[in-house]
Write a protein that holds these residues in place. Structure first.
Motif, PDB file in Angstrom:
ATOM      1  N   ILE A  89       1.047  -1.221  -0.146  1.00 48.02           N
ATOM      2  CA  ILE A  89       0.149   0.139  -0.190  1.00 48.02           C
ATOM      3  C   ILE A  89       0.726   1.334  -0.107  1.00 48.02           C
ATOM      4  CG2 ILE A  89      -1.611   1.236   1.337  1.00 48.02           C
ATOM      5  CD1 ILE A  89      -2.966  -1.311   2.357  1.00 48.02           C
ATOM      6  N   CYS A  90       1.921   1.531   0.994  1.00 47.75           N
ATOM      7  CA  CYS A  90       2.746   2.219   0.977  1.00 47.75           C
ATOM      8  C   CYS A  90       3.477   2.765  -0.285  1.00 47.75           C
ATOM      9  CB  CYS A  90       3.537   2.528   2.216  1.00 47.75           C
ATOM     10  SG  CYS A  90       2.847   2.163   3.711  1.00 47.75           S
ATOM     11  N   GLN A  91       3.846   1.652  -0.964  1.00 43.75           N
ATOM     12  CA  GLN A  91       4.592   1.951  -2.358  1.00 43.75           C
ATOM     13  C   GLN A  91       3.629   2.084  -3.633  1.00 43.75           C
ATOM     14  OE1 GLN A  91       7.049  -1.588  -2.443  1.00 43.75           O
ATOM     15  NE2 GLN A  91       7.954  -1.234  -0.575  1.00 43.75           N
ATOM     16  N   ALA A  92       2.297   2.011  -3.243  1.00 37.28           N
ATOM     17  CA  ALA A  92       1.385   2.297  -4.609  1.00 37.28           C
ATOM     18  C   ALA A  92       1.370   3.679  -4.965  1.00 37.28           C
ATOM     19  CB  ALA A  92       0.142   1.389  -4.056  1.00 37.28           C
ATOM     20  N   LYS A  93       0.729   3.834  -6.069  1.00 40.59           N
ATOM     21  CA  LYS A  93       0.584   4.959  -6.540  1.00 40.59           C
ATOM     22  C   LYS A  93      -0.995   4.996  -7.279  1.00 40.59           C
ATOM     23  CE  LYS A  93       5.295   5.979  -8.114  1.00 40.59           C
ATOM     24  NZ  LYS A  93       6.177   6.099  -9.371  1.00 40.59           N
ATOM     25  N   VAL A  94      -1.718   6.012  -7.004  1.00 42.26           N
ATOM     26  CA  VAL A  94      -3.183   5.721  -7.502  1.00 42.26           C
ATOM     27  C   VAL A  94      -3.538   7.153  -8.096  1.00 42.26           C
ATOM     28  CG1 VAL A  94      -5.557   5.575  -6.589  1.00 42.26           C
ATOM     29  CG2 VAL A  94      -3.800   4.360  -5.749  1.00 42.26           C
ATOM     30  N   GLY A 116       1.062   5.469  -0.977  1.00 42.92           N
ATOM     31  CA  GLY A 116       2.365   6.119  -1.251  1.00 42.92           C
ATOM     32  C   GLY A 116       2.136   7.399  -2.160  1.00 42.92           C
ATOM     33  N   GLU A 117       1.580   7.381  -3.031  1.00 47.36           N
ATOM     34  CA  GLU A 117       1.306   8.535  -4.092  1.00 47.36           C
ATOM     35  C   GLU A 117       0.046   8.525  -4.484  1.00 47.36           C
ATOM     36  OE1 GLU A 117       3.379  10.707  -7.935  1.00 47.36           O
ATOM     37  OE2 GLU A 117       4.495   8.918  -6.829  1.00 47.36           O
ATOM     38  N   ARG A 160       2.731  12.076   5.341  1.00 47.88           N
ATOM     39  CA  ARG A 160       3.677  11.040   4.852  1.00 47.88           C
ATOM     40  C   ARG A 160       3.875  10.638   3.421  1.00 47.88           C
ATOM     41  NH1 ARG A 160       8.257  10.056   8.497  1.00 47.88           N
ATOM     42  NH2 ARG A 160       7.507  10.323  10.715  1.00 47.88           N
ATOM     43  N   ILE A 161       2.696  11.119   2.697  1.00 43.91           N
ATOM     44  CA  ILE A 161       2.518  10.542   1.346  1.00 43.91           C
ATOM     45  C   ILE A 161       2.578  11.596   0.361  1.00 43.91           C
ATOM     46  CG2 ILE A 161       0.785   8.866   2.263  1.00 43.91           C
ATOM     47  CD1 ILE A 161      -1.456  10.774   1.159  1.00 43.91           C
TER      48      ILE A 161
END
Length: 741
Positions: A89-94, A116-117, A160-161
Motif C-alpha cells: 500500500i505504501c509503495q502504490a500510486k493511485v 504512497g502517492e 507522509r504521502i
C-alpha cells in the motif's frame, strides 16, 4: 459591517500565510529527512531500515518503521493485509480523475490508508453547491482549484504521502503521459466521453480502472480493464476482465444521460460509492483474487430503500475494439465527437445557462414584456443564432381612423374608448399563452369567400376565406376592424395567422395499466396484522405480508416472475416500493420468537435484558494468575541482560512481524492446543531458566500461561511468568521507541 469585512480580509491573509508556512515546512522536511518524508523509500531488503534497536539491542521492528506501525496498526492486524500488504500500500500510486463527490471520499480513505502517492485531476474550481458532498473542500476554498484544495486537505490528513494535483482538463493529448505514472486509476467523473477515454486508456497502459457513479439516490461501482498475471482464468491464461466498451459498445444518447447539477444527488450516496472505490483500489493493490473484486460484476446501491445488489456483467468481448487481441482502436481519439456530448461540465453549464436565458426571454415575450430576440450570423458556411436583438414591450396601439368604420352600423371601432381598449388589453396579457391562443381563435370568424378571383398569371387566388374580427365589450362579442383588433390586443397579423393555422394538440393520457396490474397483485397478497401488542394498542395501521420472503426485493422478484409468466410487463421496482408504502405494507422476518416488532426495537422481549459494556467486552485487566507468576517489564529486561530466558510471544503472526522483542519465540495463542500445547509444556519442563509469556496488553499472555500451568507439575510451576501490562508496559518502562499500537 465594516468591522466584519475587515475580519474576513484578515482571516484570508492569515490563511494564505498559514498555507505558505505549511509549504515551507514540507519543503524543509523533505530536505532534512530526505526519504523519511516519503514512505516509498522503505523498500524491503535495505538492512538499515528493517531493524530498529534499543541501547540494549532488544527490539526489532521488522520492515516497517515505528511511525508506520503506530499509524497503520489497525489495518496491519488484518490477515488480508499484514506487514507485507502495508508495504504494498505504501509503495502504490493511485490516480484519481475528478475531485468531486466520488473523488473526495476515495482520496481521503486512500490517503488515510497510507497509499504512497496520489495524483488527483480536476479542471474545476470549488463552488458553494459542491460542499454538501465533496468533503475535502471547505467554505473558505470557494473559487479555489478543486485539485489544489483536495491536495491541501489530503496533506493535512497524512503528511507522509506524496500528493500531486493536476489542475487541468484530462484529454486525449495529456492522458497517456499522466496515467502511465500510476498503478491504479479511479474514474470519479460524471460524463460519458471521459469514461470511454479512461477505459481505452486503462487498456493501452494495462492498468485497472475502478469506475463509480452516483445520481439522485442511487450509485454504481465496477472494475474495468482488470489484468492479472498472478491469477489465472478457467483456461489457465492470465486473467483479464472486460473494459467499458465490452459492456457498452456504443455510447448512449446525450438526452438520456443525467448529471448531479441537473437532477441532483444525495450527499451520502457518492460518499458511499467513493469509499467503496477506495476499498476496491486497496484490494487490487493487495493483489486479491478476481472473485473477491468487482470484476465482471456491478454493485448497485439504492439509498431510497437501503438495499445493495450485485449484477453480473458481460464477459470480455474477444472482438472488442479496444481490449481484444486485434483491436481496431489503438490510440486515444476525440471522445466528445464520438459520444456527441461535451466532456467538460462547464460546456454543459454554459449550454444550460443559454437554455435558461432562452426560457426566461420566452416567458418575457409571452407576458408582453421587453425581451431579446434572435438574429442570424454567418460564420463561413454555418449559420449561428445569437439572442441579442432588443424587442420592445407590448403596448396599446392607436385607435382606428377609418371613415368606413365611423359610418358603419355594425362595427364598434368608434364606440370603444381608450379606457375600454386598455381594459381589454390588460385582461388579454394576463392570460396564459395557450389561453391567449384560444382567446384569439374564439374572436375571429372565418367566412368563406363568395368568389375566388383569377390572378394575373391566370391562376386562381389562394384566399379561401375572409376574417371577421370581434372583441368582447360589456360581456358581448362585437365586430371591429382588423386594425382595431390588432392594436387593442397589442399583437401582429403574422402571429394571428400562425395561431389560426395551428390546431391545439390533444393531451395523451398516460397508460396506467402496469400500475393497476401491480395494485391488483398486491391486493391479492396474504396480509396479517402486527404481532406486537404495544403497536396494536397504540392504534398502528401497519400491515405485514404473510409470505416467506426475506425482504422487499425478494417479493419484487416473485412479482416480476409471476407477471412475466402471464405475458405482462411488470412495473418498476420504484413503483413497487411506492405502492407498498401507500398501502402501509411491510415485510418482516423475525429472527427468533422474541422478535415481534420491526418498528420499535424496545417493543421486543429483549428490552428486559441489560446489555451494558460488560456484556459485550471482557475486562481488559485480567487477573487470573497468582502474584508469584507475574513479572514486570523492567524485571524481564534485567533477566534478558543476565541470561537468555525463554520468552514466548503469543500474539498473532502479523502482529509479531510488525514489531517484536529480539530473541523471542512466536507461539500464537490460537494455536496453543493439542500437540502444540503439549510440546510447549515439555519445553517448559526442560528449561532451566524462567519461561516468560508476553502479548500486547497482558491479557492473552495470562491465558496462555494459565493453559501451561494447568498441565505442569507443581515443581515446575514457579518457572512460568507473565509480563504484566504486555508490550505497552515494555514501551513505557524499557524502550520509549517501541511502537504502541
Amino acid at each position: 459591517m465594516e468591522r466584519l469585512c475587515t475580519l474576513e480580509n484578515e482571516i484570508k491573509e492569515l490563511r494564505q500565510k498559514l498555507k505558505e508556512k505549511e509549504d515551507e515546512m514540507s519543503k524543509i522536511r523533505r530536505e532534512l529527512f530526505g526519504a523519511q518524508g516519503d514512505f516509498r523509500a522503505w523498500i524491503p531488503g535495505q538492512d538499515q531500515l528493517e531493524t530498529s534497536f534499543t541501547d540494549a539491542g532488544t527490539v526489532q521492528c521488522g520492515t516497517l518503521p515505528k511511525w508506520a506501525i503506530e499509524r497503520y496498526s489497525r489495518q496491519i492486524l488484518l490477515k488480508d493485509i499484514g506487514v507485507h500488504g502495508q508495504m504494498k500500500i505504501c509503495q502504490a500510486k493511485v490516480l484519481i480523475v475528478g475531485a468531486g463527490g466520488l473523488g473526495c471520499p476515495s482520496a481521503m480513505y486512500l490517503a488515510a490508508a497510507g497509499v504512497g502517492e496520489i495524483g488527483i485531476i480536476d479542471y474545476d474550481v470549488v463552488e458553494i453547491t459542491n460542499i454538501h458532498r465533496q468533503v475535502l473542500h471547505f467554505e473558505q476554498d470557494e473559487n479555489v482549484s478543486k485539485a489544489e484544495s483536495a491536495a491541501s486537505t489530503l496533506r493535512s490528513i497524512n503528511s507522509r504521502i506524496k500528493v500531486t494535483p493536476y489542475n487541468l482538463q484530462l484529454d486525449s493529448k495529456n492522458a497517456m503521459d499522466i496515467a502511465s505514472q500510476y498503478d491504479v486509476i479511479l474514474d470519479c467523473t460524471d460524463n460519458v466521453p471521459t469514461r470511454y477515454m479512461l477505459s481505452d486508456l486503462s487498456c493501452f497502459i494495462k492498468k485497472p480502472l475502478i469506475s463509480g457513479s452516483a445520481l439522485k439516490m442511487e450509485g454504481q461501482l465496477t472494475i474495468y480493464g482488470y489484468r492479472s498475471e498472478s491469477h489465472k482464468d478457467d483456461k489457465g491464461s492470465s486473467y483479464q476482465g472486460p473494459c467499458y466498451r465490452c459492456v457498452f459498445p456504443t455510447p448512449p444518447s446525450p438526452d438520456v444521460v443525467g448529471s448531479c447539477s441537473a437532477h441532483g444527488v444525495a450527499g451520502p450516496v457518492p460518499g458511499v460509492i467513493g469509499i467503496l472505490q477506495a476499498m476496491e483500489a486497496l484490494k487490487i493493490i493487495l493483489d486479491m483474487s478476481p472473485d473477491k473484486l468487482l470484476v465482471e460484476r456491478m454493485l448497485i446501491f439504492d439509498a431510497e430503500d437501503m438495499t445493495t445488489r450485485t449484477v453480473r456483467l458481460r464477459k470480455r468481448n474477444p472482438s472488442c475494439a479496444t481490449c481484444s487481441d486485434n483491436p481496431t482502436v489503438t490510440q486515444l481519439v476525440d471522445y466528445e465527437a464520438y459520444c456527441s456530448a461535451p466532456a467538460n461540465d462547464k460546456k454543459k453549464h454554459e449550454a444550460r445557462l443559454r437554455t435558461e436565458r432562452r426560457i426566461e426571454e420566452k416567458i418575457k415575450r409571452m407576458t408582453g414584456q421587453s425581451y431579446f430576440g434572435f438574429r442570424t450570423h454567418k460564420e463561413g458556411t454555418q449559420k449561428k443564432w445569437i439572442q441579442d436583438v432588443q424587442k420592445s414591450e407590448r403596448r396599446l396601439g392607436p385607435s382606428c381612423n377609418s371613415d368606413f368604420c365611423a359610418r358603419s352600423n355594425r362595427r364598434y371601432c368608434k364606440k370603444l374608448t381608450d379606457m375600454d381598449r386598455m381594459e381589454i388589453f390588460q385582461k388579454f396579457w394576463k392570460l396564459e399563452w395557450v389561453e391567449k391562443k384560444n382567446y384569439v381563435r374564439s374572436l375571429i370568424d372565418l367566412v368563406p369567400v363568395k368568389r375566388r378571383r383569377i390572378c394575373l398569371k391566370n391562376v386562381q387566388c389562394r384566399k379561401v376565406d375572409s376574417k371577421v374580427y370581434n372583441l368582447f365589450f360589456n360581456s358581448e362579442k362585437v365586430e371591429v376592424c382588423r386594425v382595431t383588433f390588432l392594436n387593442t390586443l397589442g399583437i401582429k397579423e403574422a402571429m394571428v395567422r400562425c395561431w389560426l393555422a395551428q390546431k391545439p394538440m390533444k393531451k395523451t393520457v398516460k397508460n396506467r395499466f402496469k400500475s393497476q396490474n401491480l395494485i391488483d397483485y398486491i391486493d391479492k397478497l396474504p396480509i396479517i396484522d402486527s404481532k406486537c401488542p404495544i403497536c396494536l394498542d397504540s392504534g398502528s395501521s401497519v400491515k405485514y405480508v404473510d409470505l416467506n420472503v426475506k425482504n422487499q426485493f425478494h417479493l419484487y422478484k416473485i412479482y416480476v416472475n409471476d407477471t412475466l409468466s402471464k405475458n405482462l410487463k411488470p412495473a418498476s421496482r420504484k413503483t413497487f416500493s411506492k405502492v407498498l408504502s401507500v398501502k402501509n405494507l411491510r415485510i418482516f422476518k423475525p429472527k427468533n420468537e422474541r422478535d415481534v416488532c420491526d418498528l420499535v426495537q424496545e417493543h421486543n422481549d429483549s428490552r428486559n435484558y441489560n446489555f451494558n459494556d460488560d456484556f459485550y467486552h471482557n475486562d481488559l485487566s485480567l487477573k487470573i494468575l497468582p502474584q508469584e507468576n507475574r513479572i514486570t517489564a523492567s524485571q524481564v529486561f534485567e533477566l534478558m541482560g543476565k541470561g537468555s530466558p525463554l520468552v514466548i510471544d503469543v500474539r498473532a503472526g502479523p502482529e509479531y512481524q510488525m514489531c517484536h522483542v529480539l530473541n523471542t519465540d512466536n507461539r500464537p495463542i490460537d494455536g496453543l492446543r493439542g500437540s502444540n500445547l503439549d510440546q510447549l509444556v515439555g519445553q517448559v519442563e526442560e528449561s532451566r531458566d524462567p519461561v516468560i509469556f508476553i502479548c500486547r496488553r497482558g491479557n492473552d499472555s495470562q491465558i496462555a500461561a494459565k493453559l501451561v500451568l494447568d498441565r505442569l507439575p507443581e515443581v515446575h510451576r514457579s518457572k512460568v511468568k507473565d509480563m504484566t501490562g504486555g508490550l505497552h508496559a515494555w514501551a513505557a518502562q524499557v524502550d520509549n521507541n517501541f511502537p504502541v499500537y
